[in-house]
Design an enzyme around this catalytic site. Sequence first.
Site, PDB file in Angstrom:
ATOM      1  N   LYS A  74     -12.722  -0.625   5.612  1.00  0.00           N
ATOM      2  CA  LYS A  74     -12.872  -1.479   4.428  1.00  0.00           C
ATOM      3  C   LYS A  74     -13.977  -2.511   4.626  1.00  0.00           C
ATOM      4  O   LYS A  74     -14.829  -2.685   3.769  1.00  0.00           O
ATOM      5  CB  LYS A  74     -11.560  -2.207   4.116  1.00  0.00           C
TER       6      LYS A  74
ATOM      7  N   TYR B 273       0.839  -1.208   0.000  1.00  0.00           N
ATOM      8  CA  TYR B 273       0.000   0.000   0.000  1.00  0.00           C
ATOM      9  C   TYR B 273       0.877   1.263   0.000  1.00  0.00           C
ATOM     10  O   TYR B 273       1.715   1.435   0.886  1.00  0.00           O
ATOM     11  CB  TYR B 273      -0.886  -0.051   1.246  1.00  0.00           C
TER      12      TYR B 273
ATOM     13  N   ILE C 176      -6.867  -5.192   7.896  1.00  0.00           N
ATOM     14  CA  ILE C 176      -8.036  -4.342   7.674  1.00  0.00           C
ATOM     15  C   ILE C 176      -8.986  -4.855   6.598  1.00  0.00           C
ATOM     16  O   ILE C 176     -10.107  -4.387   6.507  1.00  0.00           O
ATOM     17  CB  ILE C 176      -7.657  -2.877   7.366  1.00  0.00           C
TER      18      ILE C 176
ATOM     19  N   ASP D 277      -1.416  -6.168   9.401  1.00  0.00           N
ATOM     20  CA  ASP D 277      -2.488  -5.249   9.026  1.00  0.00           C
ATOM     21  C   ASP D 277      -3.608  -6.095   8.434  1.00  0.00           C
ATOM     22  O   ASP D 277      -3.484  -6.615   7.322  1.00  0.00           O
ATOM     23  CB  ASP D 277      -1.943  -4.243   8.014  1.00  0.00           C
TER      24      ASP D 277
END
Lengths: 444, 480
Positions: free
Chosen positions: B275, B152, B239, B237
């Site tokens: 998300k 990202y 998410i 992470d």
Amino acid sequence: MGLEIEQEHPCVELSNIATSETHGENSPYFAGWKAYDENPYHEITNPSGVIQMGLAENQVSFDLLEKYLEEHSEASTWGKGGSSFRDNALFQDYHGLKSFRKAMASFMEKIRGNKAKFDYERIVLTAGATAANELLTFILANPGDALLVPTPYYPGFDRDLRWRTGVNIIPIHCDSSNNFQITLEALETAYKNAESMNMKVKAVLITNPSNPLGISIQRSVLEDILNFVTRKNIHLVSDEIYSGSVFSSHEFISIAEILESRQYKDAERCHIVYSLSKDLGLPGFRVGTIYSYNDKVVTTARRMSSFTLISSQTQHLLASMLSDESFTDNYIKVNRERLRKRYEMIIEGLKSAGIECLKGNAGLFCWMNMSPMLESNTREGELKLWNEILNEVKLNISPGCSCHCSEPGWFRVCFANMSEETLELALKRIRDFMNNKDRKDIGI
Amino acid sequence: MSLGSESYQLLSKIATNDQHGENSPYFDGWKAYEKNPFHPRKNPQGVIQMGLAENQLCFDLIEEWIKNNPKASICTPEGVCKFRDIANFQDYHGLPEFTSAMAKFMSKVRGGRVRFDPNRILMSGGATGANELIMFCLADPGDAFLVPTPYYPGFVRDLCWRTKVQLIPVHCDSSNNFKITREALEVAYKKAQENNINVKGLIITNPSNPLGTTLDKETLKSLITFINEKTIHLVCDEIYAATVFTSPSYVSVSEVVQEMKCNLDLIHVIYSLSKDLGFPGFRVGIVYSYNDQVVNCGRKMSSFGLVSSQTQYMLASMLSDEKFVDKFLLESSRRLLKRHDKFTKGLEEVEISRFPSNAGLFCWMNLKKLLKEETIEEELKLWHVIINEVKLNVSPGSSFNCSEVGWFRVCFANIDDETVEIALQRIRAFVGKETKKKIEVKRWQPNLSLSFTSTRFDENVLSPHNHIIISPHSPLVRAT
């Protein structure tokens, strides 16, 4: 998970920031809170518990907010006449909701009696003044640099300005000889002090009205400070989160007014911090703002605000509330009035107990002088007295040393975070304590 | 009110460097979109936003719940009695009902295979704030974190900008499906050591952005073994955890550490509702750490980015409605699968290959065959063409630090069905055109019969570089 992990593994280190004490929570400021948490006063269930007078919260005007919501539930919820839930839930633009920024700008103008104008495009939103102050520090100073801050100051600054930023606070000493006003001499001394420690001074940070003093800064002093920072070519941050809590509107002078009167000459070095935690009594909503006259600071602060944006749900609610002019006009007026009454009540009450306070005109607290009561005119003496008040009188008040006050014996006492009845009770406890002290002194 | 910008204004290094990352090409596409945003009626020629990984598929379910639960809001007549208490609540431990509800929700997302302790939940300003917070806790300025590529683009800002931590890429490529191998980890770790850089941890995104895949248990185990051996932290992470729409099913780090010997002080999870639920505006970021000291310190730090109590209160109510959550997770998964299938089918029809995925809000598309040369410059050129001529904002692989050129991330869950159709049409048209341009006629197919009138398709093409073959059976040929 609550698992006990055997410490057989080599100790894995955390960062220096994580292991340092700069978060400041070991200060007596917070120790009192712990005492309160362990034994909180309750009118019915715990009438002999600790009364919380160490928390600068404004609870005197909630009814006005509740009334607004009851009468305007459509405007403040989703669906009708405005953006839908979906649009709101998706909105993560770090510029912030335009309607909210406009409402904030207008609210800030009203608080200053329309004596200064605010451009909503210069408003940067953060999750609380806590984040705003830290963010500005990241932008204005490098690790190892210094900010000059007048004492006594809000204990949280030690964390907000220094912890993760690595910036130092150098105190500008103020004392009761002139009602704790900031003098040019004190500014110069602090500046030289920083230089002698090889620290680059990057800004002066003032709180106006002051926490913990509860007074607004005089015009001439503001002019002096502005001249000083201009001479030294450094920034000025004015934390004005208590600006709506000045008892009488014409008594508050914001740096914004001074700048306007100077046609914004040298305004680029000035930045204002605001929040709705104190004036509107909404600390839970995390609404902070930075208003900067410096374009680069606005742009950078906006980018940085990504780490600490205000919930769009909250922006939406407040945009509607704060753009309702009849509501805000009334709120500001009534809130001021109620705070003033509270202030008068506590000052009277303390006076009748034989305690003097600094003459204040703002804020959610008063600055009480207990120095005649100290066994020794030292920090230790102050803490000893503080302990007595906490454990025997069962009042959590904040000792001046936790605010870095250079004179021992002063205490900050909050009065807006409880009902009138509770305040009465607190004053009674203080009176009793003082009477007993007298008796002890006399040898009864 | 614009003030003259006279000289001066010394700001900090942080303020004046580029580490905010906004000069990355990742954002150029957004700028193009903002200047000329697509609208089905008002601006049908505008740029379609496919660079934003948002989940907009299930708002109807949420809105229905909100309507049926007025008490969850402190602004409604039904809920205003709680206004005072909630507005006043600023305790950085969070509303107890909120942290409990989050712990339960996180558990549900993992099929109930793990339990989370509400006391280990820390709040922060979105995952953006959470990622920065965990770095401040774990690493000093100059320290490094290993991060598998592609990753990202926002990580540069979130993990490095104010923390002064550096990222060391762990290179992964399509030769083995972008697997994070032990070798790649060791190479990156060794490189850091040789340069006297102190590696404090490894950060992974699972499910992956931009790949859209989940890690298999074996890989997770090998990562955990690696970090334990080096005594470095593992930040996961997660998410996109609830965006898994098909098998293989999701395995989170929390599950794996239950099954193997591991120093739990090294394990930290990042979560968010941006998300999975589609609530990026509400700024709900979570740090969940198995390390007591991190929880302690992180909690104090969360003061800089607490979740609005108004929002905590509403979400506590929503997420503890188990029936609703179960229904939501199921339906969300189903709709994501449907949308994914629709989009990827469209890509297949024009023979655009993509990385097979089972999660995420996007597709990792391979446009290598459309590149003149396999260089980043050509990738960016192609990308500009896609933005400016095809009018789709997609994200080039180079902005994700991908070590292979030609990959593009395309988001598909932030637009409606109609817009997906239009996007696919534009892609179809574009690929045909590009195919024609790529002509290096090595051989031709005399039997190719083209039945449409567009002049763009009147050549036979075969490019040895791009392996596009227009055969008589190709759907492209049959298109009219």
